[in-house]
Design an enzyme around this catalytic site. Structure first.
Site, PDB file in Angstrom:
ATOM      1  N   ASP A   1      -8.050  -4.895  -0.284  1.00 32.94           N
ATOM      2  CA  ASP A   1      -8.382  -6.052  -1.613  1.00 32.94           C
ATOM      3  C   ASP A   1      -7.956  -7.058  -0.938  1.00 32.94           C
ATOM      4  OD1 ASP A   1      -7.898  -2.801  -3.361  1.00 32.94           O
ATOM      5  OD2 ASP A   1      -9.848  -3.365  -3.144  1.00 32.94           O
TER       6      ASP A   1
ATOM      7  N   HIS B   1       0.626  -1.387   0.123  1.00 35.21           N
ATOM      8  CA  HIS B   1      -0.206  -0.067   0.613  1.00 35.21           C
ATOM      9  C   HIS B   1       0.611   1.330   0.140  1.00 35.21           C
ATOM     10  CE1 HIS B   1      -3.184   2.268   1.213  1.00 35.21           C
ATOM     11  NE2 HIS B   1      -4.384   1.994   0.609  1.00 35.21           N
TER      12      HIS B   1
HETATM   13  C1  SDX Z   1      -6.372  -0.174  -2.502  1.00 38.16           C
HETATM   14  O1  SDX Z   1      -4.194   4.994  -2.095  1.00 38.16           O
HETATM   15  C2  SDX Z   1      -5.222   4.010  -1.211  1.00 38.16           C
HETATM   16  O2  SDX Z   1      -5.611   4.873  -0.303  1.00 38.16           O
HETATM   17  C3  SDX Z   1      -5.515   2.732  -1.885  1.00 38.16           C
HETATM   18  C4  SDX Z   1      -6.612   2.039  -1.965  1.00 38.16           C
HETATM   19  C5  SDX Z   1      -8.113   3.166  -1.188  1.00 38.16           C
HETATM   20  O3  SDX Z   1      -8.906   2.568  -0.581  1.00 38.16           O
HETATM   21  O4  SDX Z   1      -8.310   3.949  -2.191  1.00 38.16           O
HETATM   22  O5  SDX Z   1      -6.084   1.570  -0.160  1.00 38.16           O
HETATM   23  C6  SDX Z   1      -7.399   1.110  -2.211  1.00 38.16           C
HETATM   24  O6  SDX Z   1      -6.100   1.144  -4.184  1.00 38.16           O
HETATM   25  C7  SDX Z   1      -5.337  -0.710  -2.327  1.00 38.16           C
HETATM   26  C8  SDX Z   1      -3.797  -1.373  -2.935  1.00 38.16           C
HETATM   27  C9  SDX Z   1      -4.549  -2.571  -4.086  1.00 38.16           C
HETATM   28  N1  SDX Z   1      -3.523  -2.602  -4.739  1.00 38.16           N
HETATM   29  C10 SDX Z   1      -2.915  -3.814  -5.303  1.00 38.16           C
HETATM   30  O7  SDX Z   1      -2.993  -4.362  -4.282  1.00 38.16           O
HETATM   31  C11 SDX Z   1      -2.000  -4.064  -6.141  1.00 38.16           C
HETATM   32  C12 SDX Z   1      -0.817  -4.345  -5.964  1.00 38.16           C
HETATM   33  N2  SDX Z   1       0.265  -4.111  -5.180  1.00 38.16           N
HETATM   34  C13 SDX Z   1       1.151  -2.634  -6.035  1.00 38.16           C
HETATM   35  O8  SDX Z   1       1.259  -2.467  -6.942  1.00 38.16           O
HETATM   36  C14 SDX Z   1       2.047  -1.628  -4.996  1.00 38.16           C
HETATM   37  O9  SDX Z   1       1.376  -1.951  -3.234  1.00 38.16           O
HETATM   38  C15 SDX Z   1       0.965  -0.562  -4.378  1.00 38.16           C
HETATM   39  C16 SDX Z   1       0.624  -0.096  -6.105  1.00 38.16           C
HETATM   40  C17 SDX Z   1      -0.467  -0.669  -3.872  1.00 38.16           C
HETATM   41  C18 SDX Z   1       1.575   0.796  -4.132  1.00 38.16           C
HETATM   42  O10 SDX Z   1       2.731   1.116  -4.537  1.00 38.16           O
HETATM   43  P1  SDX Z   1       3.717   1.796  -4.494  1.00 38.16           P
HETATM   44  O11 SDX Z   1       3.083   3.029  -3.205  1.00 38.16           O
HETATM   45  O12 SDX Z   1       4.201   2.344  -5.626  1.00 38.16           O
HETATM   46  O13 SDX Z   1       5.174   1.335  -4.277  1.00 38.16           O
HETATM   47  P2  SDX Z   1       6.166   1.407  -4.770  1.00 38.16           P
HETATM   48  O14 SDX Z   1       5.765   0.183  -6.187  1.00 38.16           O
HETATM   49  O15 SDX Z   1       7.019   1.759  -4.645  1.00 38.16           O
HETATM   50  O16 SDX Z   1       7.027  -0.579  -3.801  1.00 38.16           O
HETATM   51  C19 SDX Z   1       8.039  -0.846  -2.817  1.00 38.16           C
HETATM   52  C20 SDX Z   1       9.038  -2.157  -3.554  1.00 38.16           C
HETATM   53  C21 SDX Z   1       8.917  -2.224  -4.682  1.00 38.16           C
HETATM   54  O17 SDX Z   1      10.111  -2.799  -5.030  1.00 38.16           O
HETATM   55  P3  SDX Z   1      11.900  -2.079  -4.880  1.00 38.16           P
HETATM   56  O18 SDX Z   1      11.440  -1.782  -6.313  1.00 38.16           O
HETATM   57  O19 SDX Z   1      11.140  -1.065  -3.703  1.00 38.16           O
HETATM   58  O20 SDX Z   1      12.980  -3.527  -4.477  1.00 38.16           O
HETATM   59  O21 SDX Z   1       7.672  -2.912  -2.751  1.00 38.16           O
HETATM   60  C22 SDX Z   1       7.698  -3.508  -4.255  1.00 38.16           C
HETATM   61  C23 SDX Z   1       7.655  -3.038  -5.939  1.00 38.16           C
HETATM   62  O22 SDX Z   1       8.472  -3.657  -6.105  1.00 38.16           O
HETATM   63  N3  SDX Z   1       6.438  -4.148  -4.105  1.00 38.16           N
HETATM   64  C24 SDX Z   1       6.106  -5.741  -4.187  1.00 38.16           C
HETATM   65  C25 SDX Z   1       4.247  -5.010  -3.817  1.00 38.16           C
HETATM   66  N4  SDX Z   1       3.855  -4.276  -3.729  1.00 38.16           N
HETATM   67  C26 SDX Z   1       5.224  -3.165  -3.343  1.00 38.16           C
HETATM   68  N5  SDX Z   1       6.381  -6.762  -4.673  1.00 38.16           N
HETATM   69  C27 SDX Z   1       5.438  -7.699  -5.015  1.00 38.16           C
HETATM   70  N6  SDX Z   1       3.809  -7.503  -4.161  1.00 38.16           N
HETATM   71  C28 SDX Z   1       3.502  -6.404  -4.270  1.00 38.16           C
HETATM   72  N7  SDX Z   1       1.776  -6.701  -4.408  1.00 38.16           N
END
Ligand code: SDX
Length: 428
Positions: free
Chosen positions: A364, A307
């Site tokens: 989710d 998140h």
């Molecule tokens: C919602 O913002 C809100 O409030 C949203 C929400 C709401 O109520 O409106 O809460 C609803 O959208 C919840 C999120 C639902 N999305 C998912 O479940 C999709 C899977 N999650 C990711 O795609 C990700 O965690 C995000 C998009 C939610 C957040 O992404 P960020 O904050 O941009 O973080 P990032 O992509 O920079 O990740 C940081 C690190 C990275 O690794 P490094 O580059 O540091 O090595 O964490 C890793 C990412 O690769 N990472 C994951 C991951 N999520 C982040 N690796 C594997 N699986 C994941 N799910």
């Protein structure tokens, strides 16, 4: 004395005001930075940039706190109803008995959708994605209520548009569900409250009286409350910026629906179930899929995990996980993907990759399992997220307008070609 921040640029030092919120959050107000220094700030994805000062929702990602107008999500999910939470978010206070009754009556009076809307609705291919239908149908409401396009609407006129938006969304969502089954739509009935009416229009039939199941009403209220607002997330920021151009509420909400559709945002609840099904069909080897999620060369991500703000357990995920266990037991549903979800959670929460990056289950991760147990098809899940998020979107749009905020227009740093002369085609 008010706090200030100092920034030194090209040998000059500038003082910038610091804003402190009621929960002691701090922000450097950079509104005058460019005028003073010629510099702007850059924060791709707005990961550390505040867009507004809001009194609607407070969340603390480190501590896993979420409150709507000061009330904790735990207490609201346990004691309140979706309509009461909608009133709280939009008008700022919990309603009295009379305010509750008047609000529900107003909503009931506007649940019918103009019959001409069916012409748009019937035009969609039978298996077109429900989110595409929802966004189009909500925006088309502006065609039936042209008064909503007026810039100088009175507070009463704006409130009527808000009531119509809230009331008609549940009817439109139920229409979309009925279409996915090829079933005739069921009209709303004023004798039902909002959630009971939604269940009646969605699961009822024209040929028989629908028996409202209090267990389903309770779990739907809880799910809708948990999705109702979440401060400046992607879709809410979209609603605010579209509304800031003085755009009408229907089109602003339609834009929020589009932003929510993405699998990184609200579309994740559909993506989680598709992921769990994929793992189940692949033999249920959760260790293999955790390894794929950690592999930088593999595009696979653990959907429902991570998140932007929560670096602790999403408090909503904890409540939904418990509701999941309760409702599946009450309905006598044994869903094999629930076990896979629990295994993934257990393994991931001990794995250094997830622990180090503070990746926890989000709202989710378990919600889709409940929606499926209630009988919704997977591609309806994000539509249900939108139904829950609607009062939050409306509250945020209303606050932006009440604060007379300027049209949103971010700056950029240009990194393209510098000036060059036009070259005739024969010379290229
Ligand atoms: C919602 O913002 C809100 O409030 C949203 C929400 C709401 O109520 O409106 O809460 C609803 O959208 C919840 C999120 C639902 N999305 C998912 O479940 C999709 C899977 N999650 C990711 O795609 C990700 O965690 C995000 C998009 C939610 C957040 O992404 P960020 O904050 O941009 O973080 P990032 O992509 O920079 O990740 C940081 C690190 C990275 O690794 P490094 O580059 O540091 O090595 O964490 C890793 C990412 O690769 N990472 C994951 C991951 N999520 C982040 N690796 C594997 N699986 C994941 N799910």
């Amino acid at each position: 004395m008010s706090e200030t921040a100092q920034i030194k640029l090209s040998e000059k030092t500038y003082d910038l005001p610091v804003i402190t919120g009621t929960e002691n959050e701090k922000a450097v107000d950079i509104a005058k930075l460019r005028d003073l220094s010629g510099y702007i700030t850059l924060d791709t994805g707005y990961k550390n940039t505040g867009a507004t000062q809001s009194a609607i929702t407070f969340l603390d990602g480190e501590l896993g706190i979420l409150r709507y107008r000061g009330y904790s999500i735990e207490q609201l999910a346990e004691k309140s109803s979706f309509m009461e939470v909608a009133y709280l978010l939009i008008y700022g206070e919990l309603p009295t008995e009379k305010q509750s009754a008047d609000f529900q009556n107003e909503i009931s009076r506007h649940t019918l959708v103009h019959e001409d809307m069916k012409k748009f609705f019937d035009g969609f291919p039978s298996h077109s994605h429900p989110m595409g239908q929802l966004g189009s149908l909500v925006c088309s409401l502006s065609a039936f209520y042209p008064e909503s396009l007026e810039s100088n609407q009175t507070e009463t006129e704006i409130n009527l548009t808000i009531i119509k938006m809230l009331a008609k969304m549940s009817t439109i969502v139920s229409w979309i569900y009925k279409k996915s089954l090829g079933n005739p739509i069921v009209y709303p009935q004023n004798k039902y409250d909002y959630v009971s009416n939604f269940l009646h229009m969605t699961f009822g039939q024209r040929t028989e009286e629908y028996n409202v199941d209090p267990v389903l009403v309770d779990v739907m209220n809880k799910l809708l409350i948990l999705h109702a607002d979440h401060e400046q997330n992607c879709s809410t920021s979209t609603v605010r910026i579209v509304g800031s151009s003085d755009c009408n509420l229907y089109a602003s909400i339609s834009a929020g629906i589009s932003a929510l559709w993405g699998p990184l945002h609200g579309g994740a609840n559909q993506a989680v179930i598709e992921m769990l099904e994929q793992i189940k069909n692949d033999g249920g080897d959760t260790a293999k899929w955790i390894a794929k999620a950690k592999d930088k060369n593999d595009p696979f991500r653990l959907m429902g995990f991570g998140h932007r703000v929560y670096k602790n357990f999403d408090p909503r995920a904890k409540i939904i996980k418990k509701a999941c266990d309760d409702i599946l037991e009450k309905l006598g549903v044994n869903d094999p993907v629930l076990e896979i979800a629990k295994q993934l959670e257990e393994v991931a929460l001990k794995d250094e990759y997830f622990v180090q990056r503070k990746l926890y289950p989000n709202v989710d991760f378990y919600s889709g399992i409940i929606y499926r147990a209630l009988g919704f098809p997977t591609d309806m899940f994000t539509v249900l997220f939108a139904l829950g998020r609607l009062p939050g979107w409306i509250a945020q749009w209303k606050e932006m307008k009440a604060n007379k905020e300027p049209i949103g227009r971010p700056r950029q740093v240009y990194v393209g070609a510098t000036e060059r002369e036009y070259v005739e085609k024969q010379s290229r």
